[in-house]
Design an enzyme around this catalytic site. Structure first.
Site, mmCIF file in Angstrom:
data_model
loop_
_atom_site.group_PDB
_atom_site.id
_atom_site.type_symbol
_atom_site.label_atom_id
_atom_site.label_comp_id
_atom_site.label_asym_id
_atom_site.label_seq_id
_atom_site.Cartn_x
_atom_site.Cartn_y
_atom_site.Cartn_z
ATOM 1 N N SER A 195 0.817 -1.217 0.000
ATOM 2 C CA SER A 195 0.000 0.000 0.000
ATOM 3 C C SER A 195 0.851 1.267 0.000
ATOM 4 O O SER A 195 2.002 1.267 0.425
ATOM 5 C CB SER A 195 -0.902 0.024 1.237
ATOM 6 O OG SER A 195 -1.835 -1.016 1.186
HETATM 7 N N1 SAH Z 1 -1.925 -4.508 3.697
HETATM 8 C C1 SAH Z 1 -0.952 -4.588 2.632
HETATM 9 C C2 SAH Z 1 -1.596 -4.349 1.280
HETATM 10 C C3 SAH Z 1 -2.427 -5.478 0.913
HETATM 11 S S1 SAH Z 1 -3.168 -5.416 -0.661
HETATM 12 C C4 SAH Z 1 0.167 -3.608 2.870
HETATM 13 O O1 SAH Z 1 0.345 -3.186 4.004
HETATM 14 O O2 SAH Z 1 0.901 -3.287 1.949
HETATM 15 C C5 SAH Z 1 -4.597 -6.380 -0.253
HETATM 16 C C6 SAH Z 1 -4.342 -7.827 0.076
HETATM 17 O O3 SAH Z 1 -5.607 -8.390 0.376
HETATM 18 C C7 SAH Z 1 -3.778 -8.659 -1.058
HETATM 19 O O4 SAH Z 1 -2.573 -9.237 -0.666
HETATM 20 C C8 SAH Z 1 -4.851 -9.714 -1.320
HETATM 21 O O5 SAH Z 1 -4.327 -10.996 -1.646
HETATM 22 C C9 SAH Z 1 -5.573 -9.749 0.016
HETATM 23 N N2 SAH Z 1 -6.953 -10.227 0.011
HETATM 24 C C10 SAH Z 1 -7.928 -9.995 -0.907
HETATM 25 N N3 SAH Z 1 -9.070 -10.588 -0.534
HETATM 26 C C11 SAH Z 1 -8.824 -11.224 0.653
HETATM 27 C C12 SAH Z 1 -9.617 -12.020 1.534
HETATM 28 N N4 SAH Z 1 -10.900 -12.312 1.291
HETATM 29 N N5 SAH Z 1 -9.040 -12.482 2.676
HETATM 30 C C13 SAH Z 1 -7.736 -12.231 2.945
HETATM 31 N N6 SAH Z 1 -6.936 -11.483 2.140
HETATM 32 C C14 SAH Z 1 -7.476 -10.987 1.012
#
Ligand code: SAH
Length: 223
Positions: A71
């Site tokens: 992010s």
């Molecule tokens: N929090 C991270 C950014 C994550 S991007 C950071 O600090 O950089 C969003 C993430 O959500 C992705 O890795 C994706 O695989 C995950 N994701 C999407 N749907 C999900 C679900 N239902 N349960 C768990 N993870 C999920």
């Protein structure tokens, strides 16, 4: 001389100019080595590659493989500021990806559980967070389909764009009294807006905050 800290300090200035005001959040953003969470930049940054460091500490999301991103620091700062955790608190992050947001919450003093649906990312984040000596528990699973016995949490961050029903489902499953949740909710036209839900004496209060863009919340697990 730890060179990444110079880049992190400049990144924090940009995050501040972009509107994040909470001093503790800004301080912690300057202390988390973001480059370690980005698989393709970690090696070059550790070798002192200035271009790689500039990229790693730019205020933008970056690809981390598996079609996912780390992010944007401003967004991580904003979500953390809106959650305004008062440690010691238990926080759940749904969509923990490479673990960067988890690291920021842990460094704030929260006890953190992250949920990630892609196994390789869950493994990667565990390795990075463990290497930093952070005791964050990462679960490989679908944040919409976890057993409710994990909760209740004092704070919940959803880090993937979701429907209002998803947000309310996660809040209902894992939030208790006094819980606050921040979640990017789809509002149409490809846009999301951060929804803040708070449970106080059995009543749920809501407020709508910044427009934002996160990768979508998906069903099921990979790997
Ligand atoms: N929090 C991270 C950014 C994550 S991007 C950071 O600090 O950089 C969003 C993430 O959500 C992705 O890795 C994706 O695989 C995950 N994701 C999407 N749907 C999900 C679900 N239902 N349960 C768990 N993870 C999920």
């Amino acid at each position: 001389m730890i060179v990444w800290r110079d880049f992190a300090r400049r990144m924090v200035e940009v995050v501040r100019m972009n509107g994040v005001r909470d001093g503790e959040v800004l301080r912690v953003l300057g202390e988390v080595p973001r480059h370690l969470f980005i698989p393709s930049l970690r090696g070059p940054c550790e070798a002192g590659d200035q271009g790689a460091l500039r990229t790693a500490y730019g205020d933008h999301p970056l690809p981390i493989g598996f079609g996912q991103t780390i992010s944007q620091p401003t967004m991580v700062g904003r979500m953390t500021e809106l959650l305004s955790p008062e440690p010691p608190v238990r926080v759940l992050e749904v969509g923990s990806g490479c673990g960067y947001q988890c690291a920021v919450l842990a460094r704030m003093g929260c006890s953190v559980v992250g949920v990630e649906r892609i196994r390789d990312l869950a493994d990667w984040s565990r390795e990075v967070l463990g290497g930093l000596g952070m005791e964050v528990s990462i679960i490989h699973g679908d944040g919409r389909a976890l057993g409710g016995d994990l909760g209740p949490f004092d704070g919940i961050v959803v880090s993937a764009g979701c429907s209002r029903e998803d947000a309310e489902g996660i809040f209902g499953a894992f939030g208790g009294d006094g819980c606050r949740m921040v979640a990017p909710v789809n509002v149409g036209g490809g846009l999301q807006r951060v929804l803040v839900l708070e449970m106080e004496g059995g009543e749920v209060r809501e407020s709508w905050q910044d427009l934002c863009r996160f990768v979508p919340l998906l069903g099921g697990v990979e790997g």
